[in-house]
Design an enzyme around this catalytic site. Structure first.
Site, PDB file in Angstrom:
ATOM      1  N   CYS A   1       5.425  -6.564   6.491  1.00  0.00           N
ATOM      2  CA  CYS A   1       5.149  -5.605   7.554  1.00  0.00           C
ATOM      3  C   CYS A   1       5.922  -4.304   7.343  1.00  0.00           C
ATOM      4  CB  CYS A   1       5.439  -6.204   8.929  1.00  0.00           C
ATOM      5  SG  CYS A   1       6.994  -7.037   9.028  1.00  0.00           S
TER       6      CYS A   1
ATOM      7  N   HIS B   1      15.086  -1.008  -8.028  1.00  0.00           N
ATOM      8  CA  HIS B   1      14.431  -1.056  -6.719  1.00  0.00           C
ATOM      9  C   HIS B   1      14.052  -2.489  -6.339  1.00  0.00           C
ATOM     10  CE1 HIS B   1      12.240   0.463  -3.259  1.00  0.00           C
ATOM     11  NE2 HIS B   1      11.274  -0.396  -3.568  1.00  0.00           N
TER      12      HIS B   1
END
Lengths: 425, 274
Positions: free
Chosen positions: A50, A99
């Site tokens: 989400c 990342h």
């Protein structure tokens, strides 16, 4: 081969954009299949939560891969590129590796240190493995990612300290009572946060829940949910002698408990400590009560203060996590680079073998008179020639594995010398 | 020879304390393990030192301040190590370790033990008196330290600070029970110490109680701890009040231990004077 990460997250994209682009569980499979079909992309994993949508992929052509992902996203999600283009970030090589390490270690999360993300990455990886869209590089990268995330969690306090009101209440109760097993709880009023806190306390072993509500029926219903009993508001003062933790969350506009109500309470309790958690606004419990020995009162702001403090602490721990990730990134880079030598050698061998086969075929087709023995001799001759020719270049390539500064240059030259990358396309 | 053993103990105590303190800051469990192991080694070594002195003198080596401080340090280490098994109060070492080290160093700096001990002092009653008194005192010392930690942690919670100590100290409940356990152990030991002492006194001087200042102050200390225990059992004195009482009790005890000898006179005087 470049590792590339393209995506957007809660920091770069608004919720409207995120919910438009998020992939539902059943969409991930078809998305992976479709994007794997592109000639620019050799391996790919799709992470959709989400808070983020990210494509982790390997490619020979970075800009081609980026364009592919963009147009895929626009097409699959039926959204013009302009809507999400500004929110996209692209990381390559070390930055992409760093990342994904940071994301998995929950350094990039909205609430730093939240534990769900690692599981989400694991299931994203599982999907990719099932569809075989992840290959040797991403397999290695993801396995490394899992171990780095675990190391960060183990060696830093990134997951320490409660960061929600109800957990903060539980944590405080632990600091007061130690063990929560068998502790008695009184819930005054109702409300999501208060009920959540009761749930947490029960999970920690707290027993005998009693509920006081202005509407007695409501109290009875709530008490049933917690397997407890309902009491009337008038009984509260009397009941305080038998409970250890009081969670208050009424809609009353005034204090429902003041110091006078507690006269003689501690004597009856034999000074056993009691902890008041006041979630109501305006407050239910007179803060003066906190002054009484062995009574502790925390209101919603105090709990929020605890959370803020814990978040600060997590941020500090996150710095330690960054250091761990930096080391891991460097280590992964050297693996990746060493990997490049091997495929180069393999590619050169393959190219020479292809040439050999083609030439043998040509020769044998004209040399009809040659006996099987002759053919074998010619075969052996070509093989040994190739081996002799390859010997020094292979040694050279293997040797440059250890030469950090020139390695990529040498490999690049070698590939150009044998024109390897042209033939692959 | 004996002093060399003691020196090794002191060295172990010093390193152990340093690592304990480091542990409080860095919170690495391995550090705690190292510090704790070092303390055990120091303690065993220290035991050896005391036993060798006992063998030599025929009595516990408590005839000078050098001896009493050494035994006090040893007894604190003993109680601390034993209690750790049950309570695992990880940060306590950073407070108790330096205390043990400090007492040992002062002891080492003071003039040594006498060459001989008067036969008057060679009695089993006296040996028991010495051991129980010191172990009891050590338990009260730990109770005092734990009481201080309790007050620190209670302050953190009441004042709603989630600071350095809040994170490192255990729950109030654990601190309170540990302090209580220390008193539970210390009180019978003190009682036994006083009883065996008076039996010995009867054997040597022909009277159980001679209103010697040390005896009087021991009595006061005993009453204080008796009140604390009684109130705890009946009215439930726990938490803050128990912690304060433990600290108060130990202050009186310290006066009994040192103050009486330096300021007042009495037949114990020489032991804790140099």
């Amino acid at each position: 081969m470049q590792i590339v990460l393209i995506g957007l997250n809660h920091k770069t994209a608004s919720i409207e954009v995120r919910e438009r682009l998020a992939f539902l569980p059943h969409e991930v499979k078809s998305a992976l299949k479709e994007i794997r079909g592109s000639s620019w992309i050799s391996e790919v994993i799709l992470l959709s939560t989400c808070n983020r949508v990210e494509f982790l992929l390997t490619t020979q052509n970075v800009s081609g891969a980026i364009d592919t992902v963009k147009s895929f996203l626009a097409g699959y999600k039926d959204t013009p590129v302009e809507v999400f283009e500004k929110a996209l970030y692209v990381f390559q090589g070390d930055d992409a590796v760093r990342h994904i390490f940071r994301v998995a270690s929950s350094l990039d999360s909205m609430v730093v240190g939240e534990p769900q993300i690692l599981g989400q990455i694991k299931s994203a990886y599982r999907e990719a493995v099932e569809l075989r869209t992840s290959g040797p590089i991403l397999n290695r990268l993801l396995h490394k990612t899992f171990s780095v995330a675990k190391q960060v969690r183990r060696e830093t306090g990134i997951g320490d300290g409660a960061v929600s009101v109800s957990y903060a209440a539980v944590e405080l109760a632990r600091k007061i009572f130690g063990e929560l097993k068998g502790k008695a709880i009184l819930l005054i009023g109702a409300g999501e946060m208060a009920e959540l806190a009761v749930d947490h306390l029960r999970r920690c072993g707290a027993k005998s829940i009693s509920v006081a509500n202005r509407t007695f029926e409501k109290g009875v219903a709530l008490a049933q949910r917690f397997n407890g009993k309902a009491i009337s508001m008038a009984e509260i003062s009397e009941h305080l002698a038998h409970v250890d933790i009081v969670i208050s969350s009424t809609g009353a506009g005034h204090y429902i408990l003041v110091r006078d109500h507690l006269k003689g309470l501690m004597r009856r309790r034999k000074n056993r400590p009691i902890f008041f958690i006041d979630i109501a606004v305006p407050r239910d419990i007179d803060p003066e009560i906190n002054r009484v020995s062995n009574i502790y009162v925390y209101d919603i702001d105090d709990l929020k203060g605890v959370i803020e403090e814990n978040l600060n602490e997590r941020e500090k721990e996150a710095l330690k996590g960054e250091r761990i990730i930096e080391t891991a990134t460097i280590r992964f880079r050297s693996w990746l680079l060493s990997l490049d030598v091997v495929p180069t050698i393999v590619a050169i061998r393959q190219k020479l073998e292809d040439i050999r086969q083609a030439e043998l075929k040509k020769t044998f087709s004209t040399l009809k008179t040659a006996s099987p023995e002759d053919r074998k001799a010619i075969e052996r001759l070509t093989i040994s020639m190739i081996n002799k020719i390859m010997h020094d270049p292979i040694l050279f390539l293997k040797d440059c594995e250890h030469k950090e500064n020139v390695r990529s240059l040498y490999i690049d030259v070698s590939r150009k010398l044998f024109n390897l990358d042209e033939t692959q396309e | 020879m004996g002093l060399v053993i003691f020196k090794i103990s002191i060295l172990l105590y010093i390193v152990s304390s340093a690592v304990y303190i480091l542990y409080v800051f860095l919170q690495k469990k391995a550090m705690h393990r190292i510090a704790h192991t070092l303390l055990w080694l120091g303690f065993c070594n220290h035991t050896l030192f005391i036993v060798s002195d006992y063998a030599e003198l025929g009595q516990m080596p408590v005839q000078t301040l050098h001896g009493t401080l050494s035994i006090f340090a040893w007894a604190i280490a003993f109680i601390f190590l034993v209690f750790h098994i049950r309570f695992k109060l990880m940060v306590l070492g950073a407070f108790v370790g330096p205390l043990i080290t400090f007492l040992s160093i002062v002891s080492y700096a003071l003039p040594g033990k006498p060459a001989t001990v008067s036969p008057l002092f060679k009695s089993l009653w006296l040996t028991v008196h010495i051991i129980t008194s010191f172990v009891g005192n050590a338990a009260f010392a730990i109770a005092c330290v734990v009481g201080i930690l309790y007050l620190i942690q209670e302050g953190e919670i009441k004042e709603k600070r989630q600071g350095f100590f809040y994170r490192r100290l255990p729950s109030l409940k654990l601190l309170d029970s540990m302090g209580y356990a220390c008193i539970i152990v210390g009180f019978p030991m003190l009682t036994a110490g006083i009883l065996t002492g008076s039996i010995y006194s009867q054997l040597v001087w022909g009277r159980y109680w001679s209103w010697d200042p040390k005896e009087v102050w021991s009595g006061i200390t005993w009453i204080l701890y008796a009140i604390l225990l009684h109130e705890r059992l009946t009215v439930g004195w726990q938490g803050r009040r128990a912690a304060v009482m433990s600290i108060l009790g130990f202050s009186v005890l310290l006066f009994t231990f040192f103050g009486v000898n330096f300021l007042l006179k009495g037949h114990h005087a020489v032991f804790t004077k140099w």
